[in-house]
Design an enzyme around this catalytic site. Structure first.
Site, mmCIF file in Angstrom:
data_model
loop_
_atom_site.group_PDB
_atom_site.id
_atom_site.type_symbol
_atom_site.label_atom_id
_atom_site.label_comp_id
_atom_site.label_asym_id
_atom_site.label_seq_id
_atom_site.Cartn_x
_atom_site.Cartn_y
_atom_site.Cartn_z
ATOM 1 N N GLU A 43 11.889 13.206 -8.899
ATOM 2 C CA GLU A 43 10.646 12.510 -8.546
ATOM 3 C C GLU A 43 10.979 11.115 -8.008
ATOM 4 O O GLU A 43 10.690 10.093 -8.607
ATOM 5 C CB GLU A 43 9.727 12.468 -9.768
ATOM 6 C CG GLU A 43 9.291 13.870 -10.176
ATOM 7 C CD GLU A 43 8.710 13.969 -11.576
ATOM 8 O OE1 GLU A 43 8.433 15.099 -12.005
ATOM 9 O OE2 GLU A 43 8.548 12.935 -12.240
ATOM 10 N N GLU A 75 1.033 9.339 -12.077
ATOM 11 C CA GLU A 75 1.477 10.497 -11.301
ATOM 12 C C GLU A 75 1.167 10.305 -9.822
ATOM 13 O O GLU A 75 0.072 9.888 -9.457
ATOM 14 C CB GLU A 75 0.741 11.758 -11.779
ATOM 15 C CG GLU A 75 1.106 12.202 -13.189
ATOM 16 C CD GLU A 75 2.409 12.997 -13.244
ATOM 17 O OE1 GLU A 75 2.976 13.291 -12.172
ATOM 18 O OE2 GLU A 75 2.849 13.316 -14.366
#
Ligand SMILES: [Zn+2]
Length: 605
Positions: free
Chosen positions: A323, A486
């Site tokens: 990520e 997120e």
């Protein structure tokens, strides 16, 4: 471009490989920490490109073609039915010895390490793959037709799963030819590649000649279930895409998201420390060593000269190595917090920030997507982290506890990327405060950030997330503002950036609006807080806790449950392909595990 020059041999860029010991020493002088990355048993080649320059301010997503799944499955069936006509030539393996170069002395080419494949002549257009660089993770490339390759990714160490992140390079391109790549061992049941996302690419030639950095490219993109059975049941998935390259004999890098390596972080921190304006605002400290022996640092940011009582804030990121956007947002946050703006000054006067920018360094170095070198998801270990197996989590938890003892710890946030949803949003924890104050900070973010979607936020406490930073620290330390931030790998599905990929400008906006929301949240007048509390009251958000279920976060759910029954495919994709003796599965056979080296002992430890 010439086929063979000082820079190139047989269409391969020499700078990908170490030329001489002197070159290595030169790199080491520039960046002492580079080359000390540990973990794998193969050398890490010189670093991959960092250059991001948005030539297109915003790159649009593609519009999925109605018939693309049908076409992709037809191609898959053709490959199965005509398997004996395929080339099936292994042209790259990151671990196995190469049959092509096993008798060749690298010194012949003035190099220390050779590529797996070296083209035989100018007419040989076989692509030369490479992934033995930091964060690279291509295990094997199999040429199946002249311009079509099946690719197999390296699973996370000590797991058989977690293929999602990809990062590799290829050399010896031919311009205007349509290439097709099929990554055939993906595991998630669905992907943003079916909703408009394109892979990222980088052309060495384009960067050099036209100053073009990483860009989105590819067409005829599709993600679907293939006919390769997994050992534990269920099937693998294929990401397929076609691409035309602009230059002959170019070197192209292809990645799932903008790469952000540990080397990049080390360089950034060094620069930060040596900035005369910033060095009094930030302290760099050692947190602990990782399993492989890499040093994990943390930062303390604040106004150390005024004695005013300060609240505490802890921010962490990159617990999941794939990520990468989490690192960009983190870097922009650090830039902002140590910057010269009036707002940054207010923040430093009133808060002490403790920041752990990279929680899973070994995973980043080795090209993992999710786990550390113990083969576990570190974001499930926060209840009782093991000092040896999860050192960065263990020590970060100590750091959070110590901060809580020292001062009023008002906010904890762990930064992540999201692989299935669009937009930016937060996960929080509901239950301790009847007024639902945990909604306030995300709502302030929504007001400050154009891509933040409050409707995607979730405050539900899910059983299988109990070991995540957010829930474990919320339970144990009663931090009401305890969140996961997120960010979609793809882009937004509303507002002014709808249909566009996220880029660095957007990551910067996210970071800055996060910092501004801290001011809004804690300024003495509480003007904006009162407004959102009113909104919560008026819209009876207080009672909506149960409705959150529809929105339950799937961060991590991709693999935490390996039961294939849980990973149902969308109906239209559940087409069973004919089973055939010569199915693609044969290409993954004989993949032996890549061993890890024990950590290097450092002096004085
Ligand atoms: Zn994550």
């Amino acid at each position: 471009m010439d086929f063979n020059t000082d820079e190139f041999f047989y269409g391969i860029n020499k700078s990908l490989y170490y030329k001489t010991e002197e070159q290595k020493n030169e790199i080491k002088k520039m960046d002492p920490e580079y080359l000390t990355r540990t973990g794998t048993d193969f050398v890490l080649l010189p670093n991959s490109p960092d250059f991001i320059n948005h030539n297109e301010p915003f790159e649009p997503m593609y519009i999925p073609k109605q018939t693309i799944l049908e076409e992709s499955l037809r191609r898959e069936i053709e490959r199965i039915c005509f398997a004996d006509t395929l080339l099936n030539k292994v042209v790259f393996d990151c671990a196995d010895p190469s049959p092509f170069t096993k008798d060749v002395d690298p010194a012949t080419y003035g190099l220390e390490v050779l590529p797996y494949y070296i083209p035989q002549s100018k007419e040989d257009s076989t692509l030369v793959f490479e992934s033995r660089f930091e964060s690279g993770n291509l295990r094997r490339a199999i040429q199946i037709c002249d311009y079509e390759y099946n690719l197999i990714l390296k699973p996370d160490y000590y797991t058989t799963m977690n293929t999602q992140w990809f990062y590799f390079s290829l050399s010896n391109t031919r311009k205007d030819v349509e290439y097709r790549f099929n990554i055939i061992n993906m595991m998630k049941p669905d992907s943003l590649y079916n909703s408009g996302m394109k892979p990222l690419m980088y052309s060495e030639w384009g960067a050099k000649q036209k100053k073009i950095g990483w860009f989105r490219d590819g067409h005829e993109i599709c993600y679907y279930q293939n006919n390769m059975k997994r050992k534990n049941g269920g099937f693998y998935y294929t990401l397929t895409f076609a691409v035309k390259f602009q230059y002959d004999f170019d070197c192209i890098y292809i990645a799932h998201c903008y790469p952000y390596t540990f080397t990049h972080l080390c360089r950034y921190l060094k620069q930060l420390e040596s900035d005369p304006a910033k060095k009094n605002r930030v302290k760099r400290k050692q947190l602990c060593q990782t399993i492989a022996g890499n040093m994990c640092d943390f930062l303390i940011i604040g106004d150390f000269n005024n004695g005013k009582e300060k609240k505490g804030i802890v921010i962490t990121s990159r617990v999941h190595p794939g990520e990468t956007m989490a690192s960009y947002v983190m870097e922009y946050m650090i830039d902002f917090l140590t910057g010269n703006t009036h707002e940054a000054r207010i923040l430093r006067e009133n808060f002490i920030f403790k920041i752990v920018p990279m929680l899973n360094i070994d995973g980043v170095v080795n090209g993992n997507y999710r786990c550390n070198l113990a083969g576990v998801d570190l974001n499930r270990q926060w209840i009782d982290p093991n000092k040896k197996q999860h050192p960065t989590i263990y020590h970060t938890k100590q750091l959070v506890k110590k901060t809580k003892e020292e001062r009023d710890l008002v906010l904890f946030c762990d930064i992540h990327g999201h692989s299935r949803k669009k937009n930016i949003f937060m996960y929080g924890c509901s239950g301790k405060d009847p007024n639902r104050k945990e909604l306030v900070f995300p709502m302030l973010n929504r007001n400050n950030c154009s891509v933040f979607s409050f409707k995607d936020c979730c405050f539900l406490l899910q059983k299988d997330r109990e070991g995540s930073a957010r829930i474990a620290l919320w339970r144990e330390l009663s931090i009401i503002n305890c969140y996961t931030l997120e960010m979609s790998f793809c882009g937004a599905d509303f507002g002014k950036y709808e249909y566009f990929h996220f880029n660095l400008d957007i990551y910067k906006e996210i970071a800055q609006s996060f910092c501004l929301s801290i001011i809004d949240c804690y300024e003495p007048e509480q003007i904006k807080v009162k407004q959102v509390l009113e909104e919560i009251e008026q819209n009876s958000l207080k009672n909506q806790q149960k409705d959150d279920k529809n929105n339950s976060g799937d961060e991590g759910s991709d693999y935490s449950n390996d039961d294939p029954k849980e990973q149902a495919m969308p109906q239209q994709q559940q087409i069973q392909l004919q089973n055939n003796d010569q199915q693609l599965g044969s290409q993954t056979k004989k993949l032996k595990k890549i061993p890890l080296l024990p950590p290097k002992k450092k002096k004085g430890q």
